[in-house]
Design an enzyme around this catalytic site. Sequence first.
Site, PDB file in Angstrom:
ATOM      1  CE  LYS A 125      -1.887 -17.533  -3.393  1.00 45.74           C
ATOM      2  NZ  LYS A 125      -0.958 -16.541  -2.842  1.00 45.74           N
TER       3      LYS A 125
ATOM      4  CD  GLN B 298       1.788 -16.196  -0.454  1.00 41.18           C
ATOM      5  OE1 GLN B 298       1.322 -16.407  -1.565  1.00 41.18           O
ATOM      6  NE2 GLN B 298       1.031 -15.906   0.581  1.00 41.18           N
TER       7      GLN B 298
ATOM      8  CG  ASP C 205      -1.173 -10.809  -5.189  1.00 38.28           C
ATOM      9  OD1 ASP C 205      -2.203 -11.439  -4.911  1.00 38.28           O
ATOM     10  OD2 ASP C 205      -0.024 -11.179  -4.874  1.00 38.28           O
TER      11      ASP C 205
HETATM   12  N1  GUN Z   1      -0.307 -13.244   1.687  1.00 41.04           N
HETATM   13  C1  GUN Z   1      -1.532 -13.303   2.248  1.00 41.04           C
HETATM   14  N2  GUN Z   1      -2.471 -13.048   1.313  1.00 41.04           N
HETATM   15  C2  GUN Z   1      -1.820 -12.810   0.153  1.00 41.04           C
HETATM   16  C3  GUN Z   1      -2.251 -12.502  -1.154  1.00 41.04           C
HETATM   17  O1  GUN Z   1      -3.435 -12.358  -1.473  1.00 41.04           O
HETATM   18  N3  GUN Z   1      -1.264 -12.356  -2.074  1.00 41.04           N
HETATM   19  C4  GUN Z   1       0.038 -12.484  -1.774  1.00 41.04           C
HETATM   20  N4  GUN Z   1       0.934 -12.307  -2.736  1.00 41.04           N
HETATM   21  N5  GUN Z   1       0.476 -12.779  -0.562  1.00 41.04           N
HETATM   22  C5  GUN Z   1      -0.455 -12.945   0.395  1.00 41.04           C
END
Ligand code: GUN
Length: 289
Positions: A55, A99, A122
């Site tokens: 990311k 996350q 998100d």
């Molecule tokens: N863990 C797995 N997929 C995601 C996601 O799309 N966002 C976040 N914050 N954590 C994740």
Amino acid sequence: MSGQAAKIDGKALSKELLREVKGRSAACVEKGVIPCLAVVLVGEDPASAIYVRNKGRRAAECGIETRDHRLPATTTTEQLLSLLAELNADPTVDGILVQLPLPEAVDSEAILLAIDPRKDVDGFHPDNLGLLMLGKPRFVACTPQGCMRLLESAGVELSGKRALVVGRSTIVGKPMAQLLLQANATVTIAHSRTLDLPGLVAQSEVVVAAVGRPNFIRGEWIRPGAVIIDVGINRLENGKLAGDVDHAGALSRASAITPVPGGVGPMTIACLLSNCVDAAERRAAGAAS
Ligand code: GUN
């Protein structure tokens, strides 16, 4: 229909979206706003560390600043809440990403609720999930959003079609079903208690698989001509990646299918950065929401 399903290329589509995000990001910078994503990573989960690194890389390529907050696995809910209060109050932070998964001892629900919904890139906050359900989305969760963009890029007409979502998570399955419904598909959600999954798959013109089990959807179940979106990214014992759909089996029946890797995965990050630049544009416009 027989033959070879067309590939729905998430890598190529994500590049296109990232190019667009980069342009929008530069326009924000011209207005004095540097788009900024705060990333919170708690603990040492290796998969999470890789996601966060990717990311950060993609964000940098798009001119989006990232601020990493790496915290030990022993971090308490209270400590995280206090960090989120700081990030919520910081006007130079446009998006906040915590996350997942968080360590067991942390109250994940309380954490997701504490993110300012206007910075919730998100789309996991109840406000944003509720707005999606009302058909007035603010931030749409990145993976389902990426799936919709892939379907659109493949020219799939959803109106009136039978769309099956396999998996009912809050992160993917539920918002995915809402988006398909808003596109006027006739939506079914299947899950671990569903009776006769093969029968449901056989009836569906569109299948979105998000179960997290390799090759769970068998190729021979698939309705000839169906479009398949495979959200699964499963690591096999031989080190290779496999989706939730038996890809080789699906190829001779489906009309189009996303590969794993190179399908949904790259779209998720691109949609996250698109959400982040949405937030930055609102800041640049001086808007309150
Ligand atoms: N863990 C797995 N997929 C995601 C996601 O799309 N966002 C976040 N914050 N954590 C994740």
